[in-house]
Design an enzyme around this catalytic site. Structure first.
Site, PDB file in Angstrom:
ATOM      1  CG  HIS A 299      -2.272  -0.685   1.090  1.00 41.40           C
ATOM      2  ND1 HIS A 299      -3.464  -0.603   1.489  1.00 41.40           N
ATOM      3  CD2 HIS A 299      -2.187  -2.188   0.685  1.00 41.40           C
ATOM      4  CE1 HIS A 299      -4.186  -1.455   1.091  1.00 41.40           C
ATOM      5  NE2 HIS A 299      -3.755  -2.413   0.599  1.00 41.40           N
TER       6      HIS A 299
ATOM      7  CE1 TYR B  69      -5.201   4.199   8.686  1.00 41.70           C
ATOM      8  CE2 TYR B  69      -5.391   4.367  11.125  1.00 41.70           C
ATOM      9  CZ  TYR B  69      -4.731   3.862  10.123  1.00 41.70           C
ATOM     10  OH  TYR B  69      -4.073   2.787  10.454  1.00 41.70           O
TER      11      TYR B  69
ATOM     12  N   PRO C 162      -3.906   0.308  19.322  1.00 40.90           N
ATOM     13  CG  PRO C 162      -5.944  -0.692  18.614  1.00 40.90           C
ATOM     14  CD  PRO C 162      -5.197   0.010  19.972  1.00 40.90           C
TER      15      PRO C 162
ATOM     16  CE  LYS D  75       4.092   3.077  13.527  1.00 40.56           C
ATOM     17  NZ  LYS D  75       4.615   2.547  12.250  1.00 40.56           N
TER      18      LYS D  75
ATOM     19  CE1 TYR E 178       0.214   3.054   7.986  1.00 36.40           C
ATOM     20  CE2 TYR E 178      -1.379   4.171   9.570  1.00 36.40           C
ATOM     21  CZ  TYR E 178      -0.896   3.144   8.805  1.00 36.40           C
ATOM     22  OH  TYR E 178      -1.972   2.384   8.683  1.00 36.40           O
TER      23      TYR E 178
HETATM   24  C1  PHB Z   1      -5.772  -3.883  11.111  1.00 33.25           C
HETATM   25  O1  PHB Z   1      -5.962  -3.948   9.736  1.00 33.25           O
HETATM   26  O2  PHB Z   1      -6.215  -4.585  11.800  1.00 33.25           O
HETATM   27  C2  PHB Z   1      -5.345  -2.424  11.415  1.00 33.25           C
HETATM   28  C3  PHB Z   1      -4.788  -1.602  10.447  1.00 33.25           C
HETATM   29  C4  PHB Z   1      -4.261  -0.425  10.767  1.00 33.25           C
HETATM   30  C5  PHB Z   1      -4.393   0.056  11.994  1.00 33.25           C
HETATM   31  C6  PHB Z   1      -5.048  -0.837  13.343  1.00 33.25           C
HETATM   32  C7  PHB Z   1      -5.417  -2.023  12.747  1.00 33.25           C
HETATM   33  O3  PHB Z   1      -4.061   1.164  12.587  1.00 33.25           O
END
Ligand code: PHB
Ligand code: APR
Length: 396
Positions: A72, A206, A299, A303, A389
């Site tokens: 990605h 997000y 989460p 990380k 990130y």
């Molecule tokens: C997930 O795909 O579970 C996931 C992805 C990004 C995040 C948190 C969880 O920031």
């Protein structure tokens, strides 16, 4: 029983450590309370940083990741009426992979099993002994446990590594007088679902929304992973699948600029608490801590697994130098080196979390929107997010 490195915990930290040590000729035994199936089946995050991917490839764990993982370039950040794409490759020259921790775990188990790694699953009564010792003579550290057959065992080792996650006993073994901990519990949780439906987006979304944060992630071309901010005391039974999809549609902006969220059959749902925790030092005598045993991040930003991999990438060469050449320099430096990155990621995870989740405070809301506007309109702001990130190089 006797080995060079006793590893407590067969999650990603423990298995990757055994893999890296074996590549340099260091023998280890892994001890795990759960069954192999349970550990492999746990649903966790799904984003691998560039340096995690590079490391897994370097040590022969990249084949399936390259075949089935999905590179990605960035993420979408949004709030009502606005959606912005941040391109990490353009901004920071690095990117991420979508590849579930469950898949990393399967690859690790397959590689360790093929190599004949000794792993004891379904053990109980794990106890650490003499880990503060020098490690010489009769003064060796050991781990006692009851094996799957109910037989009491003692594993002696040159060093013990606690890779036993957020509830394991290792970190408590560091004496109170030596250890320092920091903890923050957030006033909200995540309700996460896994669904058998193609993702409605090419990149992760997000979303900040007055009803609460929402996120659209994915595991493959046919499996989506989505999250909703919910109050801490949420009972999963109060959230029917329809209620979840409705809330996701509202918060993710269904209908906004022609974008649609496609719902599908929910195959798993759970509520996840959000916590930041750090314990230091990450080494005391002959005991080393790695991964969730020493630190937990919320989460947001994914990380947790990447930090665990970065710890182990520092720890493996340190143990090789200590045990093969009697050079203690890297082992002595491990805790400070690992904690530098741990605190960076603790800050980033806290920052992403508090920028995107609603707290009910109108002042916070304005600050969040100001921050989101800056991050999505200033190259300097966007680059800071992208660099963190996509992940700083191991050794940062
Ligand atoms: C997930 O795909 O579970 C996931 C992805 C990004 C995040 C948190 C969880 O920031
Ligand atoms: N004895 C032996 N094993 C134990 C004990 C014990 N007393 N207590 C816990 N364990 C095991 C757990 O059952 C678990 O399988 O230690 C393992 C720790 O694994 P993880 O929790 O996956 O932690 P880690 O390997 O550090 O991986 C970090 O996992 O939790 C996520 O967000 C986190 O993605 C990150 C990654």
């Amino acid at each position: 029983m006797r080995t060079q490195v006793a590893i407590i915990g067969a999650g990603p930290s423990g298995l990757l450590l055994s893999h890296l040590l074996a590549a340099d000729g260091i023998e280890s035994v892994v001890l795990e309370t759960r069954s192999e199936e349970y550990v492999a089946g746990r649903i966790r995050a799904g984003i691998l940083e560039q340096s995690t991917v590079d490391l897994l490839r370097e040590v022969g764990l990249g084949d399936r990741l390259d075949r089935e993982g999905d590179p990605h370039r960035g993420i979408y950040l949004q709030w009502p009426g606005e959606r912005h794409h941040l391109d990490f490759v353009d901004l920071a020259g690095r990117s991420v992979f979508v590849y579930g921790q469950t898949e990393v775990q399967k690859d690790l188990v397959a590689a360790r099993t093929a190599a004949g790694q000794e792993i004891h699953y379904e053990i109980s009564e794990t106890a650490l002994h003499d880990t503060a010792s020098s490690g010489s003579g009769t003064d060796r550290p050991s781990v006692t446990f009851t094996d799957r057959a109910g037989v009491a065992q003692r594993l002696e080792a040159d060093v013990v590594v606690g890779c036993d996650g957020s509830f394991g006993p290792s970190r408590q073994t560091v004496p109170q007088a030596v250890r320092r901990t920091w903890e923050k519990t957030y006033p909200y949780s995540w309700l996460g679902i896994l669904a058998d439906v193609a993702p409605s987006t090419d990149e992760l979304i997000y979303a900040r929304h007055p009803d609460g944060f929402a996120m659209h992630s994915m595991r493959s071309a046919t499996v989506s992973r989505l999250y909703l901010q919910v109050p801490n005391d949420t009972r999963i039974d109060d959230w029917s699948d329809d209620r979840i999809w409705d809330a996701l549609a509202t918060r993710l902006g269904h209908g906004q600029d022609g974008w649609h969220l496609t719902p599908g059959p929910v195959t798993d749902k759970s509520v996840l608490p959000m916590r930041s925790f750090v314990q230091q030092p990450m080494r005391h005598g002959r005991l080393f801590l790695a991964g969730d045993a020493a630190h937990i991040v919320p989460p947001t930003g994914a990380k947790g697994l990447n930090l665990a991999v970065a710890d182990v990438a520092l720890l493996a060469p340190a143990l090789v130098a200590l045990l093969q050449k009697d050079h203690p320099g890297l082992a002595d430096a491990y805790s400070d080196a690992a904690l530098r990155r741990v605190w960076r990621c603790t800050h980033f995870s806290w920052w992403m979390t508090t920028m995107l989740h609603t707290s009910g405070d109108p002042f916070d809301e304005q600050l969040q929107l100001a921050q989101l506007r800056w991050v999505t309109s200033s190259e300097a702001g966007a680059t800071g997010l992208a660099e963190n990130y996509a992940g700083l190089p191991i050794g940062y």
